[in-house]
Design an enzyme around this catalytic site. Structure first.
Site, mmCIF file in Angstrom:
data_model
loop_
_atom_site.group_PDB
_atom_site.id
_atom_site.type_symbol
_atom_site.label_atom_id
_atom_site.label_comp_id
_atom_site.label_asym_id
_atom_site.label_seq_id
_atom_site.Cartn_x
_atom_site.Cartn_y
_atom_site.Cartn_z
ATOM 1 N N PHE A 424 0.828 -1.196 0.000
ATOM 2 C CA PHE A 424 0.000 0.000 0.000
ATOM 3 C C PHE A 424 0.865 1.249 0.000
ATOM 4 O O PHE A 424 1.791 1.377 0.806
ATOM 5 C CB PHE A 424 -0.889 0.050 1.244
ATOM 6 C CG PHE A 424 -1.860 -1.086 1.357
ATOM 7 C CD1 PHE A 424 -3.101 -1.024 0.744
ATOM 8 C CD2 PHE A 424 -1.534 -2.221 2.085
ATOM 9 C CE1 PHE A 424 -3.997 -2.066 0.855
ATOM 10 C CE2 PHE A 424 -2.421 -3.271 2.197
ATOM 11 C CZ PHE A 424 -3.658 -3.198 1.580
ATOM 12 N N ASP A 425 0.548 2.169 -0.901
ATOM 13 C CA ASP A 425 1.057 3.526 -0.751
ATOM 14 C C ASP A 425 0.232 4.178 0.358
ATOM 15 O O ASP A 425 -0.979 3.961 0.451
ATOM 16 C CB ASP A 425 0.891 4.292 -2.061
ATOM 17 C CG ASP A 425 1.159 5.778 -1.889
ATOM 18 O OD1 ASP A 425 2.283 6.118 -1.491
ATOM 19 O OD2 ASP A 425 0.236 6.566 -2.126
ATOM 20 N N LYS A 426 0.874 4.971 1.226
ATOM 21 C CA LYS A 426 0.138 5.538 2.364
ATOM 22 C C LYS A 426 -0.798 6.663 1.939
ATOM 23 O O LYS A 426 -2.010 6.576 2.105
ATOM 24 C CB LYS A 426 1.111 6.058 3.433
ATOM 25 C CG LYS A 426 0.386 6.660 4.653
ATOM 26 C CD LYS A 426 1.354 7.253 5.651
ATOM 27 C CE LYS A 426 1.885 8.610 5.206
ATOM 28 N NZ LYS A 426 0.844 9.679 5.236
ATOM 29 N N THR A 427 -0.227 7.711 1.377
ATOM 30 C CA THR A 427 -0.997 8.927 1.113
ATOM 31 C C THR A 427 -1.997 8.712 -0.014
ATOM 32 O O THR A 427 -1.622 8.354 -1.129
ATOM 33 C CB THR A 427 -0.050 10.088 0.765
ATOM 34 O OG1 THR A 427 0.894 10.246 1.817
ATOM 35 C CG2 THR A 427 -0.834 11.370 0.578
ATOM 36 N N THR A 429 -4.163 6.419 -0.258
ATOM 37 C CA THR A 429 -4.620 5.034 -0.329
ATOM 38 C C THR A 429 -5.096 4.573 1.044
ATOM 39 O O THR A 429 -6.262 4.238 1.229
ATOM 40 C CB THR A 429 -3.500 4.115 -0.841
ATOM 41 O OG1 THR A 429 -3.058 4.588 -2.120
ATOM 42 C CG2 THR A 429 -3.991 2.687 -0.989
#
Length: 741
Positions: A424-427, A429
């Site tokens: 997962f990309d954080k920002t 998502t």
């Protein structure tokens, strides 16, 4: 030659006979293309049959109109064949039930000619498409189900024709009690009728696989209410295809939003469930974006059109689903490989059946040999095998579209079932992708401030100063103040200090908003001052000083999406390894990961490194999915086995992903995984049934049970079983329309 002649549709001129031409050129994009559901690489400019498998071609892009010329033609042929086959079967059954009565009848000798009269139009006209496709399969060196049907019915009809015209050429052992060879006109006609029935049921069921797209198309309103740009601002209803970008449109309560655009005036709650799958209406105010075909609530809106026609989200969804339905899943290669050898093998088995029965079978040997060989050819048609995968893919992708999960290609749908690691990309998502004020703390009972400042007053002073700033953290503060409907004041003596913050006068008070450095330089922080700082994990603190004294702080963070925690827990429960990537510092990343229960995370990751991390996991033997929403996620989305793009993200990310979540939340990943599992389970059921059907049916048709039980399979029953197998595979695929996601 005759310009006064105008007709709707192509055809010859009624005066001179020349082919009619369109009055104005038709745009290339509007030309309908036809493709085969089993072989999407076959594309034609007009309806017809597939040169590989013989199936009827269907439009690549589904339209609201459900008219199917192939279905209409097959239905007409079917009912005519039923009318002519019924008396044929009555004659055949009468001969079997009361043979002595028929033998004594004065018109007994005319019975074969009567059967020939009824059977000829059934076989040669009603069944003509099967002979055309069978011949095309031989010419194209691509044998298929129609090869077997044409051979089976052709042999039965030709044998009966010769037996009727020249009965004397058959030896006595091939003649029945009435001194004439048996004929099989009723078998040939019944086979054609049953195959036509199968085609009608199959074509009707295939049209239902596009019902999801057709339902999406039907969502779009037909008219829009245009507000004119004249001084009087008159309003009128116009067809949807006349709406242009920039037009001002009015959307009344209960109406559908006509196109994608931005709200200019008014407020309302809009039901976007048909696009995003989210049942809760979304509040829309000035500057809110709206999606075409969604349903306005009780408020009135004035909007500006931005995306119209093929550029709207609904049109793009329809296009994406249509393309996905024509892609081939890797599992289909197995069916293709088997089908490539299957028809030649069946022809060989039919030939062997004929030889064995003709050599050692009971009398009349030739008749038994022909009947059993025809039964083998008919029952072994590989239609069910070929339909097993594409039908499930078509229905599954349509079901996903209704749940807000767009499948870009069948390979992603198949592979997602096997994924054991999701990155997962954080920002954007895991989080909202934009900073928000998550908490406010004030200094209580401070002797250095003349009056205690409430949280709302602290926010109002800070937001009033931040109005003049373009910093994203400042925008978050202003947004929070607007959300709480606080009245902001225009600042004076505004000063922006790069890298530190802002200063100015708000309502007669000196206000400073910024980081700890600004507070120290302003004298707001002292060694003895007790600084009340509430800093939730992963947040950034913005300090506020009033009249030179520290007053409190605002905690700003990129808030985690409401559905993220529950979705991650469910994925972990399924045994999936979760990995978080972020460009944030180690402390912030650790706080976010800990709050979400993610053990494996990497901080301070550059965009170029994301694809390398995904590749590293793949080198460990893992099946990796990557979820992201930004341009910097595109390489990693393309590198992963399955790329999952957030529908709220950039177009580049969406193009790079194999799956798009329209709503942009992680609950969509759970829905996509359930859809993948259900579709693949359905495909395996279809393939198992098709293989089992043929492995059992062919030996029985060849007569393997005759030596033990005296049982033979009639070609008529073989045709019924073949049609049933195809329809049952399609019916099983259609169950995916009701799968719970």
């Amino acid at each position: 030659m005759c310009p006064e002649v105008r007709l709707i549709g192509p055809g010859p001129c009624p005066q001179c006979g020349m082919a009619l031409e369109p009055e104005s050129p038709t745009p290339l994009a509007s030309k309908t293309e036809y493709t085969c559901p089993m072989h999407p690489e076959i594309v034609r400019g007009e309806p017809g049959s597939c040169p590989i498998c013989g199936m009827a071609l269907e439009p690549r892009t589904v339209t609201i109109e459900e008219d199917n010329p192939e279905l209409r033609d097959m239905t007409r042929r079917f009912w005519i064949s039923v009318a002519l086959t019924a008396p044929l079967l009555a004659i055949a059954m009468g001969s079997m039930i009361a043979p002595f009565i028929f033998m004594a009848s004065p018109w007994n000798r005319a019975l074969p000619w009567l059967e020939l009269f009824f059977a000829t139009p059934v076989v040669l006209w009603c069944g003509w498409p099967f002979f055309q496709r069978g011949w095309a399969s031989i010419v194209n060196r691509s044998t298929n189900m129609f090869t077997l049907i044409a051979m089976g019915t052709g042999v039965a009809y030709l044998y009966s024709l010769v037996a009727t015209l020249f009965p004397q050429i058959f030896p006595a052992s091939f003649r029945s009690m009435d001194d004439r060879p048996d004929v099989y006109f009723e078998a040939a006609a019944a086979i054609v009728t049953l195959v036509l029935l199968g085609q009608v049921l199959e074509l009707h069921a295939r049209s239902q696989t596009s019902s999801a797209i057709r339902a999406l198309l039907d969502l779009s309103p037909k008219m829009a209410r245009l507000i004119s740009t004249d001084d009087d601002a008159t309003e009128r209803d116009i067809p949807l295809d006349q709406v242009k970008p920039g037009d001002r449109l009015r959307v009344r309560p209960g109406e559908k939003i006509p196109v994608d655009g931005v709200v200019l005036e008014g407020s309302s709650a809009v039901d976007e469930s048909m696009i995003t799958g989210e049942s809760i209406p979304v509040e829309k105010n000035s500057n809110s974006r709206v999606i075409g075909a969604t349903i306005n609530g009780s408020g009135a809106l004035v909007m500006r059109a931005e995306r119209v026609g093929s550029e709207t989200m609904l049109a793009q969804i329809v296009q994406m689903v249509s393309q996905a339905q024509r892609t081939r899943a890797p599992i289909q290669r197995l069916a293709d490989k088997v089908a490539g050898w299957f028809v030649p093998a069946v022809i060989a088995i039919a030939a062997a059946t004929f030889i064995i029965w003709a050599a050692v079978g009971p009398q009349p040997r030739l008749a038994h040999a022909i009947v059993n060989a025809v039964a083998v050819l008919i029952i072994a048609c590989p239609c069910a095998l070929g339909l097993a995968t594409p039908m499930a893919i078509m229905v599954g992708t349509g079901r996903g579209a209704h749940a807000g999960v767009l499948i870009k290609n069948a390979e992603a749908l198949e592979t997602f079932e096997k994924v054991d690691t999701i990155v997962f990309d954080k920002t954007g998502t895991l989080t909202e992708g934009k900073p928000r004020v998550v908490s406010i703390s004030v200094v209580a009972d401070s002797p250095s401030i003349s009056d205690n400042i409430s949280q709302d007053e602290l926010l109002r002073l800070a937001a009033s100063l931040e109005q003049a700033s373009e910093h994203p953290l400042g925008a978050a503060i202003v947004s929070k103040a607007n959300e709480k409907k606080l009245k902001l004041t225009e600042p004076v003596n505004f000063q922006s200090i790069p890298g530190q913050g802002l200063r100015g006068v708000v309502a007669g008070r000196n206000v400073a908003v910024g980081n700890a450095t600004l507070m120290q330089q302003s004298g707001a922080f002292s060694n003895k001052a007790e600084v009340a700082v509430l800093r939730p994990g992963g947040s950034t603190s913005i300090f506020v000083a009033v009249d030179g004294r520290y007053a409190g702080s605002l905690a700003i963070a990129d808030a985690v999406k409401t559905s993220t925690s529950s979705a991650l827990r469910e994925l972990k429960a399924q045994g999936i390894r979760l990995v978080m990537l972020t460009g944030d510092n180690q402390t912030t990343a650790q706080d976010i990961a800990k709050s979400l229960g993610i053990d494996d995370f990497k901080a301070e990751v550059l965009p170029a490194q994301k694809a390398e991390i995904v590749k590293g996991l793949q080198n460990e033997g893992r099946i990796v999915a990557m979820a992201g929403d930004g341009i910097n996620d595109a390489p990693a989305l393309a590198q992963a086995h399955v790329g999952i793009a957030m529908g709220t993200g950039t177009d580049v990310a969406i193009e790079s992903g194999g799956i798009t979540l329209l709503k942009g939340d992680l609950e969509g990943i759970l829905r996509a995984r359930k859809l993948s599992q259900a579709t693949m389970r359905n495909i395996r059921q279809n393939l198992f049934f098709a293989f089992l059907y043929n492995s059992i049916g062919v030996p029985i048709a060849a007569g393997v049970l005759y030596p033990f039980f005296g049982l033979l399979l009639s070609p008529i029953l073989a045709a019924a079983a073949m049609s049933f197998s195809s329809v049952s595979v399609i019916a099983n695929s259609l169950r995916l329309r009701n799968v719970k996601l």
